[in-house]
Design a protein around this motif. Structure first.
Motif, PDB file in Angstrom:
ATOM      1  N   GLN A  63      15.115  -1.667  -1.018  1.00  0.00           N
ATOM      2  CA  GLN A  63      14.962  -1.790   0.419  1.00  0.00           C
ATOM      3  C   GLN A  63      15.014  -0.454   1.148  1.00  0.00           C
ATOM      4  O   GLN A  63      15.152  -0.427   2.357  1.00  0.00           O
ATOM      5  N   SER A  64      14.902   0.666   0.429  1.00  0.00           N
ATOM      6  CA  SER A  64      15.101   1.966   1.059  1.00  0.00           C
ATOM      7  C   SER A  64      13.929   2.405   1.922  1.00  0.00           C
ATOM      8  O   SER A  64      14.071   3.270   2.764  1.00  0.00           O
ATOM      9  N   GLU A  65      12.771   1.858   1.728  1.00  0.00           N
ATOM     10  CA  GLU A  65      11.616   2.236   2.529  1.00  0.00           C
ATOM     11  C   GLU A  65      10.731   1.011   2.710  1.00  0.00           C
ATOM     12  O   GLU A  65      10.832   0.049   1.960  1.00  0.00           O
ATOM     13  N   PRO A  66       9.838   1.027   3.723  1.00  0.00           N
ATOM     14  CA  PRO A  66       8.980  -0.128   3.963  1.00  0.00           C
ATOM     15  C   PRO A  66       8.210  -0.522   2.717  1.00  0.00           C
ATOM     16  O   PRO A  66       7.757   0.326   1.952  1.00  0.00           O
ATOM     17  N   ARG A  67       8.052  -1.819   2.550  1.00  0.00           N
ATOM     18  CA  ARG A  67       7.418  -2.347   1.343  1.00  0.00           C
ATOM     19  C   ARG A  67       6.016  -1.783   1.145  1.00  0.00           C
ATOM     20  O   ARG A  67       5.623  -1.394   0.037  1.00  0.00           O
ATOM     21  N   LYS A  68       5.219  -1.724   2.199  1.00  0.00           N
ATOM     22  CA  LYS A  68       3.845  -1.228   2.078  1.00  0.00           C
ATOM     23  C   LYS A  68       3.817   0.205   1.572  1.00  0.00           C
ATOM     24  O   LYS A  68       2.970   0.581   0.766  1.00  0.00           O
ATOM     25  N   ASN A  69       4.765   1.024   2.058  1.00  0.00           N
ATOM     26  CA  ASN A  69       4.823   2.422   1.619  1.00  0.00           C
ATOM     27  C   ASN A  69       5.179   2.503   0.136  1.00  0.00           C
ATOM     28  O   ASN A  69       4.640   3.336  -0.599  1.00  0.00           O
ATOM     29  N   ARG A  70       6.114   1.635  -0.291  1.00  0.00           N
ATOM     30  CA  ARG A  70       6.510   1.649  -1.701  1.00  0.00           C
ATOM     31  C   ARG A  70       5.329   1.265  -2.588  1.00  0.00           C
ATOM     32  O   ARG A  70       5.072   1.899  -3.610  1.00  0.00           O
ATOM     33  N   VAL A  71       4.657   0.186  -2.213  1.00  0.00           N
ATOM     34  CA  VAL A  71       3.536  -0.284  -3.017  1.00  0.00           C
ATOM     35  C   VAL A  71       2.448   0.776  -3.088  1.00  0.00           C
ATOM     36  O   VAL A  71       1.893   1.059  -4.156  1.00  0.00           O
ATOM     37  N   ALA A  72       2.148   1.402  -1.946  1.00  0.00           N
ATOM     38  CA  ALA A  72       1.116   2.446  -1.916  1.00  0.00           C
ATOM     39  C   ALA A  72       1.521   3.626  -2.786  1.00  0.00           C
ATOM     40  O   ALA A  72       0.694   4.204  -3.506  1.00  0.00           O
ATOM     41  N   LYS A  77       0.026   6.034  -8.549  1.00  0.00           N
ATOM     42  CA  LYS A  77       0.350   6.537  -9.884  1.00  0.00           C
ATOM     43  C   LYS A  77      -0.426   5.818 -10.984  1.00  0.00           C
ATOM     44  O   LYS A  77      -0.348   6.204 -12.143  1.00  0.00           O
ATOM     45  N   PHE A  78      -1.147   4.774 -10.622  1.00  0.00           N
ATOM     46  CA  PHE A  78      -1.828   3.976 -11.632  1.00  0.00           C
ATOM     47  C   PHE A  78      -3.240   4.477 -11.911  1.00  0.00           C
ATOM     48  O   PHE A  78      -3.955   4.889 -11.010  1.00  0.00           O
ATOM     49  N   ASP A  79      -3.575   4.411 -13.179  1.00  0.00           N
ATOM     50  CA  ASP A  79      -4.916   4.794 -13.615  1.00  0.00           C
ATOM     51  C   ASP A  79      -5.945   3.850 -12.981  1.00  0.00           C
ATOM     52  O   ASP A  79      -5.692   2.650 -12.853  1.00  0.00           O
ATOM     53  N   PRO A  80      -7.121   4.358 -12.599  1.00  0.00           N
ATOM     54  CA  PRO A  80      -8.160   3.513 -11.981  1.00  0.00           C
ATOM     55  C   PRO A  80      -8.547   2.313 -12.845  1.00  0.00           C
ATOM     56  O   PRO A  80      -8.927   1.261 -12.320  1.00  0.00           O
TER      57      PRO A  80
END
Length: 412
Positions: A63-72, A77-80
């Motif tokens: 819960q340390s940062e907004p969910r959308k920011n975490r997901v983004a 970091k994920f390979d295309p």
């Protein structure tokens, strides 16, 4: 089972003893053998120092940062190739050099978990290779499944089944009713999985309640064995004996503590501990002092006192006794355990009393105690640090003497 259980990782350096552990930080580029890493184990709530967070649990988003920011942040970091096939939904957990996210297959909408491991670090590469070696060989209804793997120069993406039903004991607490018959149903599923692993020459080496998860929230959900970060896989023709010191303290078999070569029977000892907890909500071996804990284990010293043991059948106690046997040659195998009268009869001839109240009270009491110990340890850490070197030397001496004494008895 509380705020978390510490884990002893493989093979400490020869001049370090089992109770001397250190927190592992992410690698800064220097070469370190993952088999010589430990984690802190003085009730501080640190659960794992290897990149092996529970990648199969129901979502647990920080819960340390907004969910959308975490997901983004983690999507970047994920390979295309991965993002082309899967939608990144939420962060589930994190390790020293790994992240686990909940994802959804774009075409089928099926949820999965992806463990992202930073293999540019030596430790991450070692653990990744070990876990993949096991997961690529197994396919069983009661074992978490590896779906597919994406690899780059610096990262590995392991797509796995997502178990959303929660941990075994969380379900028991919420259930409202729990009998010996319920216990045998759980153990039968776990034993089926363990028997399968042992047939393949695989020893889990870290069986504990936290690694037994329900596949879905429904009443008919199966149990799945997870977390193969410490598993050992033997190829056909290899020596079946293992020598690495590893596991979770309360579940470690006596033969591991005396540094003797051991077999997959260490998993059966751990299942004895799990069975004891399953029927009572308490631990057979427990002490905040690591030396005293190991002394209990080495002696095989436990009892059936307190609630709800008077209501538990002798057949159930016999099942536990045949697993918590100090001599591994006398311990039941997975196949023998599946054929034990208590399991075969599904406890039909045993006590059908509802053990839920006592088990839940004991589980919750232990969880509260562990969390309070964690907070206390955190609040006194600075004042305690000045005394740490002295206490460490004392613990070293105590454990040296203890190991020497029991090795002499073990050999004698």
């Amino acid at each position: 089972m509380g705020c978390g259980t510490s884990k002893v990782l493989p093979e400490p350096p020869k001049n370090v003893h089992l109770d001397l552990v250190k927190k592992v930080e992410p690698s800064s580029g220097y070469k370190t053998d993952v088999c010589k890493l430990f984690i802190k184990g003085d009730g501080d709530g640190i659960k794992s120092a290897i990149p092996s967070p529970p990648c199969y649990t129901s979502p647990h988003v920080e819960q340390s940062e907004p969910r959308k920011n975490r997901v983004a942040k983690y999507r970047a970091k994920f390979d295309p190739r991965v993002t082309a096939k899967y939608d990144i939904k939420a962060l589930i957990g994190r390790g020293s050099f790994s992240r686990v996210v909940r994802v959804e297959h774009k075409a089928t909408k099926q949820p999965y978990a992806i463990k992202l491991i930073e293999t540019k670090y030596h430790e991450g590469r070692e653990v990744c290779e070990s876990e993949l070696c096991v997961l690529r060989r197994v396919r069983h209804t009661n074992i978490i499944q590896l779906i597919e793997v994406f690899e780059t120069q610096e990262r590995v993406y392991m797509v796995m089944e997502l178990a959303t039903g929660g941990e075994l004991f969380d379900r028991i607490i919420a259930k409202g009713s729990f009998t010996e018959r319920d216990a045998t149903r759980v153990l039968q599923m776990v034993l089926d999985g363990v028997k399968y692993l042992h047939t393949l020459g695989i020893t889990h080496r870290d069986l504990k309640p936290e690694n037994l998860l329900y596949y879905h929230p429904g009443m008919d959900s199966k149990i799945m064995i997870t977390d193969f970060g410490l598993a050992s896989a033997r190829k056909k023709g290899d020596d079946c004996l293992m020598k690495t010191t590893c596991g979770t303290p309360e579940y470690i078999a006596p033969e591991i503590l005396v540094r003797k070569p051991y077999t997959n029977s260490v998993d059966m000892w751990a299942l004895g501990v799990i069975s004891y907890i399953l029927l009572s909500g308490t631990m057979p071996f427990e002490d905040e002092n690591r030396t005293r804990l190991y002394r209990q284990i080495l002696k095989g010293k436990y009892s059936y006192s307190g609630e709800p043991w008077p209501s538990v059948s002798n057949l159930a106690k016999d099942f536990i006794d045949r697993l918590l046997t100090v001599d591994p040659s006398d311990r039941m195998t997975a196949l023998q355990a599946l054929k034990h009268p208590w399991v075969v009869s599904m406890a039909a001839s045993s006590s059908m009393k509802n053990l839920h109240r006592s088990i839940s009270q004991n589980l919750l009491k232990r969880a509260s105690s562990r969390c309070q110990s964690t907070k206390s340890a955190q609040s006194t850490r600075s004042s305690r640090s000045t005394k740490s070197n002295k206490s460490r030397r004392v613990r070293e001496r105590e454990l040296r003497e203890l190991n020497l004494r029991y090795q002499q008895q073990y050999n004698g």
